[in-house]
Design a protein around this motif. Structure first.
Motif, PDB file in Angstrom:
ATOM      1  N   GLN A 101      76.731  59.751  57.393  1.00 31.43           N
ATOM      2  CA  GLN A 101      75.707  59.798  58.434  1.00 31.43           C
ATOM      3  C   GLN A 101      74.321  60.128  57.902  1.00 31.43           C
ATOM      4  O   GLN A 101      73.337  60.089  58.644  1.00 31.43           O
ATOM      5  CB  GLN A 101      76.086  60.856  59.493  1.00 31.43           C
ATOM      6  N   LEU A 102      74.226  60.441  56.614  1.00 30.06           N
ATOM      7  CA  LEU A 102      72.951  60.871  56.052  1.00 30.06           C
ATOM      8  C   LEU A 102      72.106  59.704  55.589  1.00 30.06           C
ATOM      9  O   LEU A 102      72.618  58.615  55.307  1.00 30.06           O
ATOM     10  CB  LEU A 102      73.200  61.826  54.874  1.00 30.06           C
ATOM     11  N   GLU A 103      70.822  59.973  55.472  1.00 29.04           N
ATOM     12  CA  GLU A 103      69.872  58.994  54.965  1.00 29.04           C
ATOM     13  C   GLU A 103      69.892  58.990  53.436  1.00 29.04           C
ATOM     14  O   GLU A 103      70.374  59.953  52.818  1.00 29.04           O
ATOM     15  CB  GLU A 103      68.463  59.336  55.465  1.00 29.04           C
ATOM     16  N   PRO A 104      69.374  57.927  52.810  1.00 23.70           N
ATOM     17  CA  PRO A 104      69.396  57.869  51.334  1.00 23.70           C
ATOM     18  C   PRO A 104      68.782  59.097  50.667  1.00 23.70           C
ATOM     19  O   PRO A 104      69.360  59.651  49.730  1.00 23.70           O
ATOM     20  CB  PRO A 104      68.585  56.598  51.033  1.00 23.70           C
ATOM     21  N   HIS A 105      67.592  59.544  51.135  1.00 24.69           N
ATOM     22  CA  HIS A 105      66.963  60.694  50.481  1.00 24.69           C
ATOM     23  C   HIS A 105      67.750  61.972  50.742  1.00 24.69           C
ATOM     24  O   HIS A 105      67.798  62.868  49.888  1.00 24.69           O
ATOM     25  CB  HIS A 105      65.509  60.847  50.958  1.00 24.69           C
ATOM     26  N   GLU A 106      68.403  62.056  51.906  1.00 22.01           N
ATOM     27  CA  GLU A 106      69.233  63.224  52.192  1.00 22.01           C
ATOM     28  C   GLU A 106      70.470  63.238  51.298  1.00 22.01           C
ATOM     29  O   GLU A 106      70.878  64.289  50.784  1.00 22.01           O
ATOM     30  CB  GLU A 106      69.645  63.215  53.667  1.00 22.01           C
ATOM     31  N   LEU A 107      71.061  62.065  51.133  1.00 20.82           N
ATOM     32  CA  LEU A 107      72.221  61.972  50.245  1.00 20.82           C
ATOM     33  C   LEU A 107      71.859  62.361  48.826  1.00 20.82           C
ATOM     34  O   LEU A 107      72.615  63.059  48.145  1.00 20.82           O
ATOM     35  CB  LEU A 107      72.787  60.541  50.262  1.00 20.82           C
ATOM     36  N   ARG A 108      70.688  61.882  48.365  1.00 23.89           N
ATOM     37  CA  ARG A 108      70.281  62.196  47.001  1.00 23.89           C
ATOM     38  C   ARG A 108      70.064  63.699  46.828  1.00 23.89           C
ATOM     39  O   ARG A 108      70.532  64.299  45.862  1.00 23.89           O
ATOM     40  CB  ARG A 108      69.013  61.435  46.622  1.00 23.89           C
ATOM     41  N   LEU A 109      69.366  64.319  47.786  1.00 22.02           N
ATOM     42  CA  LEU A 109      69.109  65.752  47.710  1.00 22.02           C
ATOM     43  C   LEU A 109      70.414  66.540  47.742  1.00 22.02           C
ATOM     44  O   LEU A 109      70.631  67.447  46.923  1.00 22.02           O
ATOM     45  CB  LEU A 109      68.200  66.188  48.863  1.00 22.02           C
ATOM     46  N   LEU A 110      71.295  66.198  48.686  1.00 20.49           N
ATOM     47  CA  LEU A 110      72.554  66.925  48.804  1.00 20.49           C
ATOM     48  C   LEU A 110      73.424  66.708  47.572  1.00 20.49           C
ATOM     49  O   LEU A 110      74.066  67.645  47.082  1.00 20.49           O
ATOM     50  CB  LEU A 110      73.294  66.480  50.071  1.00 20.49           C
ATOM     51  N   GLY A 111      73.429  65.464  47.058  1.00 20.51           N
ATOM     52  CA  GLY A 111      74.198  65.190  45.844  1.00 20.51           C
ATOM     53  C   GLY A 111      73.696  65.992  44.660  1.00 20.51           C
ATOM     54  O   GLY A 111      74.492  66.525  43.868  1.00 20.51           O
ATOM     55  N   GLU A 112      72.369  66.094  44.523  1.00 16.79           N
ATOM     56  CA  GLU A 112      71.787  66.891  43.436  1.00 16.79           C
ATOM     57  C   GLU A 112      72.197  68.356  43.565  1.00 16.79           C
ATOM     58  O   GLU A 112      72.540  69.008  42.570  1.00 16.79           O
ATOM     59  CB  GLU A 112      70.264  66.763  43.456  1.00 16.79           C
ATOM     60  N   LYS A 113      72.153  68.873  44.796  1.00 15.41           N
ATOM     61  CA  LYS A 113      72.532  70.264  45.014  1.00 15.41           C
ATOM     62  C   LYS A 113      74.008  70.486  44.697  1.00 15.41           C
ATOM     63  O   LYS A 113      74.389  71.500  44.086  1.00 15.41           O
ATOM     64  CB  LYS A 113      72.256  70.668  46.467  1.00 15.41           C
TER      65      LYS A 113
END
Length: 342
Positions: free
Chosen positions: A33-45
């Motif tokens: 359900q997340l947006e690309p930039h949200e996925l990237r940020l969460l993945g990095e975290k």
């Protein structure tokens, strides 16, 4: 917290911990359900968490419970409330796109949605020759890094106009978005085989580019496994990973090692297929006398069949691959952090 977990913990860190605590299927449902930039940020975290200590888990859960206990669960016009929050967070246009995914209406824009996940390379032919206004509407819906690369690919004379239109865009009507969807439908059809055709992405070249940039250690792990799965595909990827132009990055010492293994006729034929400027990297590894001799032979040979040029270049690349595997020469392609150095 110990030294490993004493770093500042923000909401994204807590979200990463909570997602890691879920079952894979549950986590995947949320991530979808997340947006690309949200996925990237969460993945990095998530990748940066390392070993998650018990106190970190307790802290994340306690924070979640504390926040939910204080929240009023509004029932009236829940969709409107969510839309309002999204608008405040990302703006009206992006919020409309998000809500279309959360609460889709019968009239959807699948190609516009697809465009938001494409690479800059795939997007560039879709905007080529289009009106700056249409390009501006598309770019504001992309990740800024992706939009920047697409903008850079545009003719320099229209770049200022596109940026100006982005800065002054204001409200965009549903009709304008529908026109953009129709434009993308047409351009995808033109670029990828007709209306309704699947958008082709990936391929041997793209895989080779990724492996080259991932580093030698990655190549050593991945390529043998691909060979086991599909020998023909592995050869296609290898041919894209090592092309004749990759030799241009060799330093004089490595080039000298390579040239000592190459017969003169193959070298002459191979160099016939590249520009004089590109030949200089080969000549720089020779003595002045040897370089002059090769130049004379190239001039004297006259016209050469393209097939002979290609065959000679492939033969030299094969030698370079062997020398690279033996550690005699090192290519300048790739940049993975797990390469070995001596």
């Amino acid at each position: 917290m110990n030294a490993e977990t004493s770093i500042p913990f923000d909401d994204a860190d807590r979200a990463a911990v909570m997602v890691m605590l879920l079952e894979d299927d549950q986590a995947a449902t949320i991530l979808s359900q997340l947006e690309p930039h949200e996925l990237r940020l969460l993945g990095e975290k998530m990748c940066a968490l390392g070993e998650i200590q018990p106190e970190v888990i307790a802290h994340a859960i306690a924070n979640f419970v504390d926040r939910t206990e204080k929240m009023g669960m509004i029932v009236h016009d829940r969709v409107g409330h969510v839309r309002s929050l999204m608008t405040r967070a990302v703006g009206e246009i992006k919020a409309d796109g998000l809500m279309e995914r959360i609460q889709p209406t019968p009239e959807r824009a699948p190609n516009l949605e697809l465009a938001r996940w494409l690479t800059p390379k795939s997007l560039m032919p879709l905007v080529k020759g289009e009106h700056p206004q249409a390009i501006a509407v598309l770019l504001v819906q992309l990740d800024p890094e992706v939009a920047a690369e697409v903008l850079h690919s545009l003719p320099t004379e229209i770049q200022p106009e596109v940026v100006h239109r982005i800065a002054t865009l204001g409200p965009v009507s549903p009709e304008a978005l529908q026109m953009l969807e129709e434009l993308l439908t047409r351009k995808i059809g033109e670029c990828h085989g007709g209306a309704g055709a699947a958008l082709t992405m990936g391929g041997a070249k793209e895989a080779a580019d990724i492996i080259n940039n991932a580093g030698k250690a990655m190549e050593k792990r991945v390529m043998p496994e691909i060979t086991k799965l599909d020998k023909i595909l592995a050869k296609e990827i290898e041919s894209e990973m090592f092309k004749f132009e990759h030799l241009f990055v060799l330093n004089a010492q490595a080039m000298g090692s390579l040239l000592r293994e190459v017969d003169n006729d193959s070298l002459i034929d191979a160099l016939k297929g590249i520009s004089e400027e590109e030949r200089e990297v080969f000549f720089a590894a020779m003595s002045s006398r040897a370089a002059d001799g090769v130049k004379d032979e190239i001039a004297a040979r006259g016209r050469t069949k393209l097939a002979d040029v290609v065959a000679a270049q492939k033969a030299i690349v094969a030698i370079a691959r062997r020398l690279s595997a033996e550690g005699t020469i090192v290519f300048g392609v790739g940049g993975g952090g797990d390469d070995e150095y001596v």
